[in-house]
Design an enzyme around this catalytic site. Sequence first.
Site, mmCIF file in Angstrom:
data_model
loop_
_atom_site.group_PDB
_atom_site.id
_atom_site.type_symbol
_atom_site.label_atom_id
_atom_site.label_comp_id
_atom_site.label_asym_id
_atom_site.label_seq_id
_atom_site.Cartn_x
_atom_site.Cartn_y
_atom_site.Cartn_z
ATOM 1 N N ASP A 17 0.869 -1.126 -0.035
ATOM 2 C CA ASP A 17 0.039 0.034 -0.044
ATOM 3 C C ASP A 17 0.720 1.152 0.102
ATOM 4 O O ASP A 17 0.631 2.311 0.820
ATOM 5 C CB ASP A 17 -1.059 0.140 1.416
ATOM 6 C CG ASP A 17 -1.779 -1.186 1.398
ATOM 7 O OD1 ASP A 17 -2.051 -1.705 2.496
ATOM 8 O OD2 ASP A 17 -2.387 -1.968 0.267
ATOM 9 N N GLU A 173 -10.940 0.430 -4.348
ATOM 10 C CA GLU A 173 -10.111 1.070 -2.958
ATOM 11 C C GLU A 173 -8.988 1.788 -3.647
ATOM 12 O O GLU A 173 -8.658 1.927 -4.513
ATOM 13 C CB GLU A 173 -9.925 -0.100 -2.071
ATOM 14 C CG GLU A 173 -9.204 -1.222 -2.644
ATOM 15 C CD GLU A 173 -9.205 -2.672 -1.826
ATOM 16 O OE1 GLU A 173 -10.033 -2.527 -0.894
ATOM 17 O OE2 GLU A 173 -8.699 -3.616 -2.325
HETATM 18 C C1 6LW Z 1 -5.843 -2.164 1.995
HETATM 19 C C2 6LW Z 1 -6.628 -2.063 0.985
HETATM 20 C C3 6LW Z 1 -6.327 -3.721 0.444
HETATM 21 O O1 6LW Z 1 -6.224 -1.115 3.014
HETATM 22 O O2 6LW Z 1 -5.942 -4.279 1.374
HETATM 23 O O3 6LW Z 1 -6.662 -5.297 -0.910
HETATM 24 C C4 6LW Z 1 -5.863 -3.436 2.567
HETATM 25 N N1 6LW Z 1 -6.600 -3.867 -0.632
HETATM 26 O O4 6LW Z 1 -6.172 -1.319 -0.204
HETATM 27 C C5 6LW Z 1 -4.737 -3.823 3.557
HETATM 28 O O5 6LW Z 1 -3.491 -3.701 2.848
#
Ligand code: 6LW
Length: 487
Positions: A17, A173
Amino acid sequence: MRPMVGTHPVISGFHPDPSVCRVGEDYYLACSSFEYYPGVPVFHSRDLVHWTQIGNALDRPTQLRLPPDTASSGGLYAPTLRHHDGLFWLIVTNVSGDGNLIVTATDPAGPWSDPVFLPDVHGIDPDLAWDEDGTCWCTVAGVSQYRIDPKTGETLGPARKIWSGTPGALAPEAPHLHRIGAYWYLLIAEGGTERGHAVSIARGPAPDGPFEPCPANPVLTHRGTRHPVQNTGHADLVEAPDGTWWMVHLGVRARGGTPGWHVLGRETFLAPVTWEDGWPVVGEHIDGPHTAEPSRDDFDDTGLAPYWVSPRHRSPADCTTGERPGWLTLHARGASLDDTGVTFLGRRQQHLACRARALVDVAQGTGGLAVRLDERHHYAIEAGDGEVRVRARVGTLDPVVATRALPPGPVTLRVDVTPAPPGGPRTGPDTITLGTESPDGTFTELATLDGRYLSTEVAGGFTGRVIGTYAAHGTVHVDWFTYEPLE
Ligand code: 6LW
């Protein structure tokens, strides 16, 4: 999408991330850290390829409150790091406690401020962006957006849904807003962080849209390919001083047979970006450094390097240098590696082939050297009560797989991680050999175990292996700890 060519991350080990910003010639990057304390490692680079950790943004209890029962892979998710109005701003979500919070600093190496909490901003992966008139936009997974006062954490109106991502794609996301030329670009991840992960982008005339999706979405994915780097997604963009653009993103290096096992967690990779018709095109991947210097910690009294982490908590009461000059002292808190409260000090495994060693004195307790993924997945060589033994915890299985008498006095414990040779579909990613080393360097193996059971494909979660020393009972002193890449 053009497949990327390189195979090496620019920041190896579990550093997912990534969020990046630039001030002058200097780049700064922050990553998720989940249940580990201190949290949110911060890195510096001058070339986007070679990075040095300069600190952790949340390094004191007033910033990072992780309840003792914080789940593995709970805690701190997905930060955004930005520079605005002469300050560094970092927003991150503590999913196990305070929710979304903002800290600021004049120096990204720290100290960072006490947090400003955002109780009315609901959602993970918060992003910060300021428009020309100084309005601060906080965009979260979903993709929803708030106008906020970043100094107080107050929301200045209701959340608005500004994009749902690619029709039919899972989990929009990791939003990041960037003003580039005449457009506001909204970068997101889709498909979930496993093999279906991808990066998509949209653009609009204002930070709150309306947004039109890139016709070439996803602009980055490795799903459906046999590329050695998989799960590519969760990206951020940055412009270099020469006007070129770059993307950092997470990826995994799955190894072994089918489906492939990744043991280092999700790592940070780099790719160049060019622009065609006002849309980004992600180019061939830039290889990160293939080698690294061995490191040795003698635990003198100058404090711990920023890469040392502990699950959920660390205080001088249980993990300290100087109590015995020149040694690290670990006081057990009545918890073992199987519990959330274990006294453990470790560093991320960052290489597919590596060796860790530690000289430990267990005259006053029991403890050792462990390769940890979480409370239910760890291998350890443990010393105490006149013996040394290897424990292999995998889910509900927790056997002692080898034991040997241990003469009095400090003992050097050693763990070797060795990639598995190419083999059939049932080959694991690596083996983990645990044993002791005599003062003349002679290694006595106690056990060699299949590394696939300490992989994310088996254990799940968002972290990667961490190798470190721990105290299960009483007090354990550690004279030194070495970590050697063997790639
Ligand atoms: C993060 C999100 C994700 O907040 O996993 O799979 C979470 N996507 O973007 C933790 O890395």
